[in-house]
Design a protein around this motif. Structure first.
Motif, PDB file in Angstrom:
ATOM      1  N   TYR A 152      77.392   3.194 -29.512  1.00  0.00           N
ATOM      2  CA  TYR A 152      76.626   2.040 -29.580  1.00  0.00           C
ATOM      3  C   TYR A 152      77.421   0.953 -28.450  1.00  0.00           C
ATOM      4  O   TYR A 152      78.785   0.977 -28.460  1.00  0.00           O
ATOM      5  N   ARG A 163      81.305   2.202 -28.971  1.00  0.00           N
ATOM      6  CA  ARG A 163      81.805   3.055 -30.179  1.00  0.00           C
ATOM      7  C   ARG A 163      81.155   3.844 -30.338  1.00  0.00           C
ATOM      8  O   ARG A 163      79.854   4.309 -30.272  1.00  0.00           O
ATOM      9  N   VAL A 211      80.406   7.117 -32.858  1.00  0.00           N
ATOM     10  CA  VAL A 211      80.407   7.370 -34.279  1.00  0.00           C
ATOM     11  C   VAL A 211      80.221   8.920 -34.280  1.00  0.00           C
ATOM     12  O   VAL A 211      78.887   9.150 -34.368  1.00  0.00           O
ATOM     13  N   THR A 249      85.401   7.925 -35.636  1.00  0.00           N
ATOM     14  CA  THR A 249      85.084   6.578 -34.692  1.00  0.00           C
ATOM     15  C   THR A 249      85.884   6.552 -33.573  1.00  0.00           C
ATOM     16  O   THR A 249      87.233   6.320 -33.946  1.00  0.00           O
ATOM     17  N   ARG A 283      86.669   4.497 -29.687  1.00  0.00           N
ATOM     18  CA  ARG A 283      86.228   3.058 -28.942  1.00  0.00           C
ATOM     19  C   ARG A 283      86.739   3.201 -27.571  1.00  0.00           C
ATOM     20  O   ARG A 283      87.527   3.614 -27.302  1.00  0.00           O
ATOM     21  N   ALA A 295      85.047   5.684 -25.206  1.00  0.00           N
ATOM     22  CA  ALA A 295      85.055   5.988 -26.532  1.00  0.00           C
ATOM     23  C   ALA A 295      84.835   7.296 -26.732  1.00  0.00           C
ATOM     24  O   ALA A 295      85.339   7.947 -27.906  1.00  0.00           O
TER      25      ALA A 295
END
Length: 85
Positions: free
Chosen positions: A11, A22, A24, A34, A36, A60
């Motif tokens: 995302y 992010r 996931v 997760t 980042r 991330a």
């Protein structure tokens, strides 16, 4: 042999000169991990959003890899039990 599939969704959001990502990871048993990442454009650089997206996403994913490794290490420690002497 059983094939397994894990899914990673990334995302990305942009706010001014900062891009946040992010990543996931969802496993078959619905566990999630997760990671980042962020990227900030230098004000003197040309605004090319794809570069910020790529940098933030890669950071991330790198963070996700480290966190997944930590989960695996914790699982190994828990399953190994106490050391016998």
């Amino acid at each position: 042999m059983e094939a397994k599939q894990w899914t990673v969704q990334i995302y990305i959001t942009e706010e001014s000169d900062e891009t946040l990502a992010r990543a996931v990871l969802t496993t078959r048993d619905t566990s999630t991990v997760t990671g980042r990442g962020a990227a900030r454009r230098n004000p003197v650089d040309r605004p090319i959003p794809e570069i910020g997206d790529e940098l933030a996403a890669s950071r991330a994913l790198e963070d996700l890899a480290i966190r997944l490794h930590d989960v695996a290490s914790d699982d190994i420690v828990q399953l190994a039990g106490p050391v016998e002497r």
